[in-house]
Design a protein around this motif. Structure first.
Motif, PDB file in Angstrom:
ATOM      1  N   LYS A 142      -6.017  18.818 -15.712  1.00 54.75           N
ATOM      2  CA  LYS A 142      -6.228  19.986 -14.838  1.00 54.75           C
ATOM      3  C   LYS A 142      -6.079  19.583 -13.375  1.00 54.75           C
TER       4      LYS A 142
ATOM      5  N   LEU B 236      -2.260  18.752 -12.624  1.00 55.07           N
ATOM      6  CA  LEU B 236      -1.432  19.955 -12.475  1.00 55.07           C
ATOM      7  C   LEU B 236      -1.698  20.639 -11.137  1.00 55.07           C
ATOM      8  N   LYS B 237      -2.941  20.642 -10.711  1.00 56.96           N
ATOM      9  CA  LYS B 237      -3.288  21.229  -9.414  1.00 56.96           C
ATOM     10  C   LYS B 237      -2.604  20.458  -8.285  1.00 56.96           C
TER      11      LYS B 237
ATOM     12  N   GLN C 246       0.134  18.641  -8.475  1.00 53.35           N
ATOM     13  CA  GLN C 246       1.569  18.896  -8.534  1.00 53.35           C
ATOM     14  C   GLN C 246       1.913  20.260  -7.938  1.00 53.35           C
ATOM     15  N   ARG C 247       1.098  21.236  -8.255  1.00 52.73           N
ATOM     16  CA  ARG C 247       1.345  22.609  -7.783  1.00 52.73           C
ATOM     17  C   ARG C 247       1.172  22.709  -6.269  1.00 52.73           C
ATOM     18  N   GLU C 248       0.131  22.081  -5.743  1.00 57.66           N
ATOM     19  CA  GLU C 248      -0.167  22.191  -4.313  1.00 57.66           C
ATOM     20  C   GLU C 248       0.710  21.287  -3.456  1.00 57.66           C
ATOM     21  N   CYS C 249       1.009  20.089  -3.947  1.00 55.55           N
ATOM     22  CA  CYS C 249       1.714  19.089  -3.126  1.00 55.55           C
ATOM     23  C   CYS C 249       3.212  19.046  -3.378  1.00 55.55           C
ATOM     24  N   GLN C 250       3.626  19.350  -4.614  1.00 56.67           N
ATOM     25  CA  GLN C 250       5.026  19.268  -5.018  1.00 56.67           C
ATOM     26  C   GLN C 250       5.642  17.921  -4.610  1.00 56.67           C
TER      27      GLN C 250
ATOM     28  N   ASN D 168       9.199  18.112 -15.978  1.00 57.61           N
ATOM     29  CA  ASN D 168      10.238  18.471 -15.002  1.00 57.61           C
ATOM     30  C   ASN D 168      10.596  17.306 -14.076  1.00 57.61           C
TER      31      ASN D 168
END
Length: 278
Positions: free
Chosen positions: A62, A65-66, A68-72, A95
């Protein structure tokens, strides 16, 4: 202190048989996807994190994933990653292309343990350096993973080194690992990112690391004082985790330590770089 050490060693010999931890036959386990072939030189986001073997846990996934989503992030360097024997994919990297360098197999749990470098592009070269010395209790080595990537509109390539430095050994063995890494890194003429958990829990270890990166012409990613104090330490020691770089420009305002993450005792580090050489 010596009594405590003797008790730990006695316990290890009784309950952790030497044959439980095995050197894996593979130097790397890889997963590649159809991805862009070059990193964007205008923005290279780097995430570095010792995840303390928690990637099988839902609470870690969790958090990851957070992040990855916020920082890319474009590049991810993880230490202490577990992977099941016979598993072809590590959850969370569908990905991204990644290379995994195991330093041992836990025969009891049927898992690898090692370091992982993931990227939004595929590496054009990979190399693994395994320490000549082993840590005392489990008799396991440490590994460093070298990966090389193309940069958009540039002939030079980016060399990245994901490293976990040896622990629980004397200073000479720690120095030996640094010297081997320095020799390998020094042959690269292009930009470099050198990140990981350096186990610099003493001033002497930190000084050896500082001298090594200075000889290589590397700079330490700058974290503001309020961010720097969040980086993992052992009591009042220097930081354990670092991101070093050369031949890049750092976007200082972007450097961050995610202290709201609790799924590992190490906090994730994020830094962003650009590259504008001709």
């Amino acid at each position: 202190m010596s009594d405590i050490k003797e008790n730990v060693v006695t316990f290890a010999k009784q309950f952790l048989p030497y044959y439980r931890f095995i050197r894996p036959p593979e130097s790397t386990i890889d997963s590649s996807h159809v991805l862009p072939t070059q990193l964007n030189s205008d923005s290279i986001k780097v995430l570095n994190w010792n995840i303390a073997k928690n990637n099988f846990e839902k609470f870690w996934f969790k958090d990851f994933l957070k992040l990855q989503r916020e920082c890319q992030p474009d590049l991810i360097f993880l230490q202490e990653v577990r992977m099941g024997l016979g598993v072809e994919q590590i959850v969370g990297f569908h990905n991204m292309s990644w290379a995994y360098a195991p330093n041992f197999i836990d025969a009891h749990h049927q898992t690898y343990s090692g370091i992982l470098t993931a990227a939004k592009i595929s590496a054009i070269a990979k190399k693994v350096i395994v320490t000549k010395h082993h840590e005392p209790l489990f008799k396991t080595p440490k590994v460093s993973l070298f990966t090389e990537y193309s940069l958009s509109h540039h002939r030079e390539t980016l060399l990245t080194i994901n490293s976990h430095l040896i622990n629980f050994v004397d200073l000479d063995k720690f120095k030996a690992q640094l010297q081997e890494l320095e020799l390998a890194i020094s042959t690269h003429t292009g930009p470099i990112i050198f990140a990981g958990d350096f186990n610099t829990w003493s001033r002497k270890r930190a000084l050896l690391l500082e001298k090594t990166v200075m000889r290589l012409g590397l700079k330490e990613a700058h974290f503001a004082p309020d961010e720097s104090k969040k980086i993992k330490r052992f009591l009042l020691s220097p930081p354990l985790d670092y991101i070093f770089y050369r031949g890049l420009k750092e976007k200082r305002s972007s450097a961050k330590v995610f202290d709201e993450i609790f799924s590992s005792d190490h906090k994730p580090l994020l830094a962003e770089f650009t590259y504008d050489h001709i």
